[in-house]
Scaffold this motif. Structure first.
Motif, PDB file in Angstrom:
ATOM      1  N   MET A  97       5.502  -2.198  -9.474  1.00 39.24           N
ATOM      2  CA  MET A  97       5.397  -2.814  -8.154  1.00 39.24           C
ATOM      3  C   MET A  97       6.021  -4.213  -8.155  1.00 39.24           C
TER       4      MET A  97
ATOM      5  N   ASN B 284      -6.388  -2.609   2.226  1.00 40.97           N
ATOM      6  CA  ASN B 284      -5.219  -2.463   3.103  1.00 40.97           C
ATOM      7  C   ASN B 284      -5.038  -1.027   3.595  1.00 40.97           C
TER       8      ASN B 284
ATOM      9  N   ALA C  35       0.838  -1.196   0.000  1.00 39.39           N
ATOM     10  CA  ALA C  35       0.000   0.000   0.000  1.00 39.39           C
ATOM     11  C   ALA C  35       0.872   1.245   0.000  1.00 39.39           C
TER      12      ALA C  35
ATOM     13  N   ARG D  41      -7.965   6.780  -1.231  1.00 42.51           N
ATOM     14  CA  ARG D  41      -6.556   7.073  -0.969  1.00 42.51           C
ATOM     15  C   ARG D  41      -5.776   7.164  -2.279  1.00 42.51           C
TER      16      ARG D  41
ATOM     17  N   PHE E 195      -4.037   1.921   6.131  1.00 39.34           N
ATOM     18  CA  PHE E 195      -2.948   1.940   7.109  1.00 39.34           C
ATOM     19  C   PHE E 195      -3.530   1.843   8.514  1.00 39.34           C
TER      20      PHE E 195
ATOM     21  N   ARG F 295       4.656   6.275  -9.608  1.00 37.74           N
ATOM     22  CA  ARG F 295       3.537   5.774  -8.811  1.00 37.74           C
ATOM     23  C   ARG F 295       2.598   6.885  -8.389  1.00 37.74           C
TER      24      ARG F 295
ATOM     25  N   ILE G  60       9.083   6.696  -7.823  1.00 38.02           N
ATOM     26  CA  ILE G  60       8.256   7.464  -6.887  1.00 38.02           C
ATOM     27  C   ILE G  60       7.326   8.402  -7.649  1.00 38.02           C
TER      28      ILE G  60
ATOM     29  N   PHE H 110      -5.560  -2.903  -4.256  1.00 34.47           N
ATOM     30  CA  PHE H 110      -5.237  -4.322  -4.175  1.00 34.47           C
ATOM     31  C   PHE H 110      -6.457  -5.181  -3.871  1.00 34.47           C
TER      32      PHE H 110
ATOM     33  N   LEU I 235       4.196   1.495  -0.763  1.00 32.78           N
ATOM     34  CA  LEU I 235       5.051   1.596  -1.954  1.00 32.78           C
ATOM     35  C   LEU I 235       4.243   2.030  -3.173  1.00 32.78           C
ATOM     36  N   SER I 236       2.995   1.579  -3.257  1.00 35.82           N
ATOM     37  CA  SER I 236       2.189   1.940  -4.433  1.00 35.82           C
ATOM     38  C   SER I 236       1.820   3.419  -4.408  1.00 35.82           C
ATOM     39  N   LEU I 237       2.000   4.069  -3.255  1.00 40.14           N
ATOM     40  CA  LEU I 237       1.797   5.518  -3.211  1.00 40.14           C
ATOM     41  C   LEU I 237       3.108   6.247  -3.485  1.00 40.14           C
ATOM     42  N   GLY I 238       4.114   5.491  -3.868  1.00 40.43           N
ATOM     43  CA  GLY I 238       5.386   6.113  -4.185  1.00 40.43           C
ATOM     44  C   GLY I 238       6.231   6.428  -2.963  1.00 40.43           C
TER      45      GLY I 238
END
Ligand SMILES: Nc1ncnc2c1ncn2[C@@H]1O[C@H](COP(=O)(O)OP(=O)(O)OP(=O)(O)O)[C@@H](O)[C@H]1O
Ligand SMILES: [Mg+2]
Lengths: 297, 282
Positions: free
Chosen positions: B84, B124, A188, B191, B126, B113, B110, B120, A190-193
């Protein structure tokens, strides 16, 4: 047909009885194993409570003459264990400062590279460390710090010895906790950079905070009562010392000193009581944190 | 009876689709695609490639569905689009993917993405963050400073877009993990949206959800394509038929057929697609 069912009924009853007996036996044995703790507490409170008053916390340990006079007059011994309390706080605090970051980083490495060869070696070494006798760690502190760095006995040397001692508990609890955290959480972030190191520090570590903190506190409670390594490193000091390069007292060291002085024997109980309560509180708070700060994912 | 199906399948496996060049090309060319997958092959290590020589354009502001039997490389293709898959250390690939003119494998991951977000299979959120912080997590975790007002605006806009605002507006500072599975998944979509990507990749986003939550997410995706390009991996053929504009069918790491969803579901060009869609395998 009929008889066979009757027989099986009797059998069932016998089994149920066995079951019950077994349960009671377990409860009894569990009770039995907790008896020593209560006996110790009872004994310490009975013999030590009189000694614990305000001056116990801010005065240093009395000298032999004073104590002898007090004992003769059947009074409580004047003085306290302030030098020990301050010493223990500083030595244990310094040890934590060394061991916590090191242990967490190491645990993180092991969790992230669980199959690597180097990780296997590190894990093995950490496990071995757990089994090293504490007096040996005292010798290490002596060789590494007392001789080359502080040029004499010092609180710092004690901290180094104790930090090695608390390392395994921190490393393993960090590793175990982080391994339980699902990979989806890392994905989660990493997929946001979010870069890898930030993902680890700001997402993964906080998610495992309860498990890691529990390990840290159990590590602290394990070293707070250690005596042997401090005998070869911190040595002890009659006055309150805040200089980590100088000899320093600690509560368990004081207990040992009291034991060796016939006039101060009465102080053993109160100092031990204080130490025991301190460690019990640490253990209980570890349990509370594990429960209360548990992160749900 | 049984054996004929098996025979058919063996026959199909024996001859790659290129042999069927006499037929119409089963790979549709997309006019001015936002994303161009160019002869992409991805391996997780060694010389075994999990997807092989995939070429396809992705249409802007459309929903593209990726279908195929388990293990055919759908997730691998999707993850390769925002890199990814590089999470696994031994991956390597041939070919490339272009976002506009830019080769994504030469971009800073970075930044990439930030432009291509992902949702996913399992929700998920946080676990240490509130609902509010979860929505703006992309900004928070990347150290992008926002004013209070900007934050409030982003949170409200994103939660409205996923239809979660009215459900959670009084509980914004509660933990996201206390929501239901469907709500959590919509929070995860919020998100991704909040970080203003151009493309959103979703890997079986409804397979852990009940039918009602699934329907909500499907409606949501259809609504979102106005502002975003959506690529969706799904096992659920009726889902693909309902909401996607274009469909890909993958088999054994190969892109077998790619075209308008309607066309593919009514008149598949490749035999393997037809067999999959009629439930003969997969
Ligand atoms: N981390 C990995 N390491 C090695 N091989 C992998 C890894 N992930 C996937 N593979 C392999 O790559 C191939 C494609 O996997 P992928 O996950 O892309 O399939 P999928 O189509 O998404 O399947 P599913 O429908 O079950 O999700 C499979 O053969 C799988 O074994
Ligand atoms: Mg998959």
């Amino acid at each position: 047909m009929n008889t066979s069912t009757q027989i099986s009924k009797a059998k069932i009853n016998r089994r149920l009885l066995k079951d019950k007996l077994f349960t009671y036996a377990i409860i009894f044995l569990a009770f039995l194993s907790s008896v020593p703790l209560f006996l110790i507490l009872f004994e310490l409170i009975k013999k030590g409570y009189r000694q614990i008053n305000i001056s116990f916390f801010y005065k240093v340990a009395p000298d032999t003459m004073e104590a002898m006079v007090a004992v003769k007059n059947n009074e409580i011994i004047p003085g306290g264990i302030a030098n020990g309390i301050v010493g223990t706080l500083i030595i244990v605090g310094m040890a934590s400062l060394i061991a916590i970051p090191l242990g967490i980083i190491c645990g993180m490495y092991l969790a992230e590279n669980s199959k690597g060869k180097f990780a296997g070696v590190v894990r093995f070494i950490v496990d071995m460390l757990q089994g090293v006798p504490s007096i040996v760690l005292g010798v290490i502190g002596y060789i590494w710090v007392v001789k080359p760095i502080t040029g004499g006995f010092s609180g710092l040397a004690g901290s180094v010895a104790l930090s090695i001692m608390m390392l395994p508990s921190i490393v393993r609890s960090t590793e175990e906790t982080l391994k339980m955290i699902p990979d989806t959480l890392k994905e989660a972030a990493l997929s946001l950079g979010v870069p890898y190191h930030k993902t680890m520090l700001r997402v993964i570590l906080p998610s495992g905070i309860s498990g890691i903190l529990t390990g840290v506190i159990l590590g602290i409670s394990r070293i707070a009562g250690e005596t042997a390594p401090l005998m070869l490193t911190a040595l002890g000091s009659a006055a309150i010392s805040t200089d980590i390069t100088k000899p320093s007292s600690a509560i368990p060291l004081l207990v040992w000193e009291f034991y060796n002085d016939p006039n101060l024997v009465n102080m053993i109980w109160s100092a031990s009581l204080f130490l025991l309560i301190l460690i019990l509180i640490l253990n209980l708070s570890a349990k509370a944190i594990a429960k209360k700060w548990k992160v749900q994912y | 009876m049984e054996s004929t199906v098996l025979e058919k399948e063996l026959e199909v496996k024996a001859q790659p689709y290129k042999v069927n060049k006499m037929m119409q090309n089963p790979i549709e060319k997309i006019e001015s695609p936002i994303l161009n997958i160019d002869k992409l092959s991805v391996s997780y290590g060694g010389d075994k490639y999990s997807i092989n020589d995939v070429s396809a354009g992705i249409a802007k502001n459309k929903i593209t569905a990726i279908m195929g039997p388990s293990g055919c490389g759908k997730s691998t293709l999707l993850r390769a689009i925002n890199r990814m898959h590089e999470l696994y250390p031994d991956t390597h690939n041939k070919g490339s993917v272009y976002l506009g003119e830019e080769d994504i494998y030469k971009m800073n991951p970075i930044l990439l993405r930030r432009k291509i977000g992902m949702v996913f299979q399992r929700p998920n959120p946080f676990p240490t963050m509130s609902i509010y912080d979860n929505v703006i997590a992309g900004y928070l975790l990347n150290g992008i400073k926002l004013k209070r007002k900007e934050k409030d605006a982003i949170v409200e806009k994103s939660l409205r877009e996923v239809g979660l605002w009215s459900e959670v507006k009084d509980a914004l500072h509660n933990k996201g993990t206390f929501l239901s599975g469907g709500q959590q998944q919509r929070l995860c979509i919020a998100r991704a949206l909040a970080y203003t990507p151009e493309i959103i990749l979703l890997d079986e986003p409804t397979s852990a959800l009940d039918p009602i939550a699934t329907a909500k997410i499907e409606d949501l995706l259809v609504k979102l394509k106005k502002d975003f390009t959506i690529v969706l991996v799904t096992h659920n053929m009726s889902q693909a038929a309902r909401i996607s504009d274009y469909s890909m069918f993958m088999y054994l790491g190969e892109l077998v057929e790619y075209g308008k969803t309607k066309q593919m579901f009514t008149m598949p060009k490749d035999k393997r697609t037809e067999e999959y869609l009629t439930g003969k395998f997969g």
